[in-house]
Write a protein that holds these residues in place. Structure first.
Motif, PDB file in Angstrom:
ATOM      1  N   MET A   1       0.849  -1.180   0.000  1.00 38.03           N
ATOM      2  CA  MET A   1       0.000   0.000   0.000  1.00 38.03           C
ATOM      3  C   MET A   1       0.888   1.234   0.000  1.00 38.03           C
ATOM      4  N   SER A   2       0.819   1.985  -1.025  1.00 40.09           N
ATOM      5  CA  SER A   2       1.595   3.209  -1.117  1.00 40.09           C
ATOM      6  C   SER A   2       0.624   4.372  -1.285  1.00 40.09           C
ATOM      7  N   ASP A   3       0.493   5.156  -0.245  1.00 44.80           N
ATOM      8  CA  ASP A   3      -0.388   6.313  -0.269  1.00 44.80           C
ATOM      9  C   ASP A   3       0.390   7.485   0.334  1.00 44.80           C
ATOM     10  N   PRO A   4       1.062   8.261  -0.513  1.00 49.56           N
ATOM     11  CA  PRO A   4       1.914   9.333  -0.002  1.00 49.56           C
ATOM     12  C   PRO A   4       1.166  10.384   0.820  1.00 49.56           C
ATOM     13  N   VAL A   5      -0.090  10.633   0.482  1.00 55.52           N
ATOM     14  CA  VAL A   5      -0.866  11.622   1.243  1.00 55.52           C
ATOM     15  C   VAL A   5      -1.127  11.094   2.651  1.00 55.52           C
ATOM     16  N   LEU A   6      -1.542   9.845   2.743  1.00 52.98           N
ATOM     17  CA  LEU A   6      -1.776   9.240   4.051  1.00 52.98           C
ATOM     18  C   LEU A   6      -0.478   9.175   4.850  1.00 52.98           C
ATOM     19  N   LEU A   7       0.600   8.769   4.208  1.00 48.89           N
ATOM     20  CA  LEU A   7       1.888   8.683   4.896  1.00 48.89           C
ATOM     21  C   LEU A   7       2.294  10.046   5.443  1.00 48.89           C
TER      22      LEU A   7
ATOM     23  N   THR B   1      -4.138  -1.162  12.194  1.00 48.26           N
ATOM     24  CA  THR B   1      -2.711  -1.241  12.536  1.00 48.26           C
ATOM     25  C   THR B   1      -1.953  -1.922  11.413  1.00 48.26           C
ATOM     26  N   ARG B   2      -2.537  -2.947  10.831  1.00 46.16           N
ATOM     27  CA  ARG B   2      -1.887  -3.644   9.714  1.00 46.16           C
ATOM     28  C   ARG B   2      -1.676  -2.701   8.524  1.00 46.16           C
ATOM     29  N   GLN B   3      -2.683  -1.913   8.202  1.00 45.56           N
ATOM     30  CA  GLN B   3      -2.532  -0.950   7.105  1.00 45.56           C
ATOM     31  C   GLN B   3      -1.403   0.034   7.406  1.00 45.56           C
ATOM     32  N   LEU B   4      -1.332   0.456   8.655  1.00 50.39           N
ATOM     33  CA  LEU B   4      -0.291   1.394   9.062  1.00 50.39           C
ATOM     34  C   LEU B   4       1.097   0.776   8.881  1.00 50.39           C
ATOM     35  N   TYR B   5       1.245  -0.472   9.315  1.00 51.30           N
ATOM     36  CA  TYR B   5       2.541  -1.137   9.150  1.00 51.30           C
ATOM     37  C   TYR B   5       2.879  -1.324   7.671  1.00 51.30           C
ATOM     38  N   ARG B   6       1.901  -1.650   6.860  1.00 47.15           N
ATOM     39  CA  ARG B   6       2.148  -1.775   5.406  1.00 47.15           C
ATOM     40  C   ARG B   6       2.569  -0.441   4.806  1.00 47.15           C
ATOM     41  N   LEU B   7       1.963   0.630   5.278  1.00 45.28           N
ATOM     42  CA  LEU B   7       2.308   1.961   4.797  1.00 45.28           C
ATOM     43  C   LEU B   7       3.785   2.267   5.058  1.00 45.28           C
ATOM     44  N   PHE B   8       4.264   1.916   6.232  1.00 43.69           N
ATOM     45  CA  PHE B   8       5.665   2.185   6.571  1.00 43.69           C
ATOM     46  C   PHE B   8       6.628   1.196   5.926  1.00 43.69           C
ATOM     47  N   GLU B   9       6.126   0.045   5.501  1.00 48.59           N
ATOM     48  CA  GLU B   9       6.978  -0.887   4.758  1.00 48.59           C
ATOM     49  C   GLU B   9       7.507  -0.240   3.488  1.00 48.59           C
ATOM     50  N   THR B  10       6.722   0.637   2.877  1.00 48.53           N
ATOM     51  CA  THR B  10       7.172   1.320   1.671  1.00 48.53           C
ATOM     52  C   THR B  10       8.351   2.247   1.965  1.00 48.53           C
ATOM     53  N   GLU B  11       8.534   2.589   3.241  1.00 46.28           N
ATOM     54  CA  GLU B  11       9.650   3.425   3.672  1.00 46.28           C
ATOM     55  C   GLU B  11      10.840   2.577   4.126  1.00 46.28           C
ATOM     56  N   GLY B  12      10.666   1.256   4.118  1.00 46.25           N
ATOM     57  CA  GLY B  12      11.731   0.360   4.559  1.00 46.25           C
ATOM     58  C   GLY B  12      11.884   0.298   6.068  1.00 46.25           C
ATOM     59  N   THR B  13      10.818   0.599   6.795  1.00 48.34           N
ATOM     60  CA  THR B  13      10.871   0.590   8.254  1.00 48.34           C
ATOM     61  C   THR B  13       9.514   0.179   8.802  1.00 48.34           C
ATOM     62  N   THR B  14       9.378   0.232  10.099  1.00 39.00           N
ATOM     63  CA  THR B  14       8.077   0.017  10.741  1.00 39.00           C
ATOM     64  C   THR B  14       7.661   1.318  11.405  1.00 39.00           C
ATOM     65  N   VAL B  15       6.394   1.441  11.700  1.00 33.06           N
ATOM     66  CA  VAL B  15       5.919   2.650  12.356  1.00 33.06           C
ATOM     67  C   VAL B  15       6.551   2.782  13.741  1.00 33.06           C
ATOM     68  N   ALA B  16       6.690   1.685  14.457  1.00 37.08           N
ATOM     69  CA  ALA B  16       7.293   1.741  15.796  1.00 37.08           C
ATOM     70  C   ALA B  16       8.749   2.211  15.717  1.00 37.08           C
ATOM     71  N   ARG B  17       9.482   1.703  14.762  1.00 32.02           N
ATOM     72  CA  ARG B  17      10.883   2.123  14.606  1.00 32.02           C
ATOM     73  C   ARG B  17      10.950   3.591  14.188  1.00 32.02           C
ATOM     74  N   TRP B  18      10.046   4.007  13.327  1.00 30.91           N
ATOM     75  CA  TRP B  18      10.051   5.392  12.880  1.00 30.91           C
ATOM     76  C   TRP B  18       9.790   6.331  14.047  1.00 30.91           C
TER      77      TRP B  18
END
Length: 110
Positions: free
Chosen positions: A1-7, A36-53
């Motif tokens: 899931m790549s949504d730059p506006v949401l990210l 939460t799963r959608q959120l983690y998928r969103l950050f996968e596109t950044e090569g990280t996790t939301v918690a790590r970010w």
């Protein structure tokens, strides 16, 4: 899931609430109306996790404050949502290669 506006919106939300120790991926997801799963998928596109970010953003703010402020190391950690000074010191050392006090001394502060 790549949504730059949401990210962008999620990152802005995280930055606005970064100092709160209660900032968790679950709260971020709920506040942005995604699972939460959608959120983690969103950050996968950044090569990280939301918690790590979140953690990395907090550590960067702490690093900056360590060289700008004369307050105690524990105060700096707590200010950015890391009230457990042992945890803060450990992850700071893992990220920057030395404990916060040493980092501050090496920067010529304190």
């Amino acid at each position: 899931m790549s949504d730059p506006v949401l990210l962008h919106r999620v990152k802005a939300f995280i930055d606005a609430w970064l100092s709160g120790p209660e900032l968790t991926p679950e709260r971020v997801a709920a506040a942005n109306h995604v699972s939460t799963r959608q959120l983690y998928r969103l950050f996968e596109t950044e090569g990280t996790t939301v918690a790590r970010w979140i953690r990395d953003r907090r550590l960067e703010r702490c690093r900056r404050d360590l060289i700008a402020d004369g307050v105690g190391v524990g105060v700096v950690g707590a200010r950015w949502g890391m009230p457990d000074s042992s945890y803060f010191s450990r992850v700071f050392r893992q990220t920057y290669g030395c404990p916060p006090r040493e980092y501050r001394r090496a920067a010529g502060v304190g």
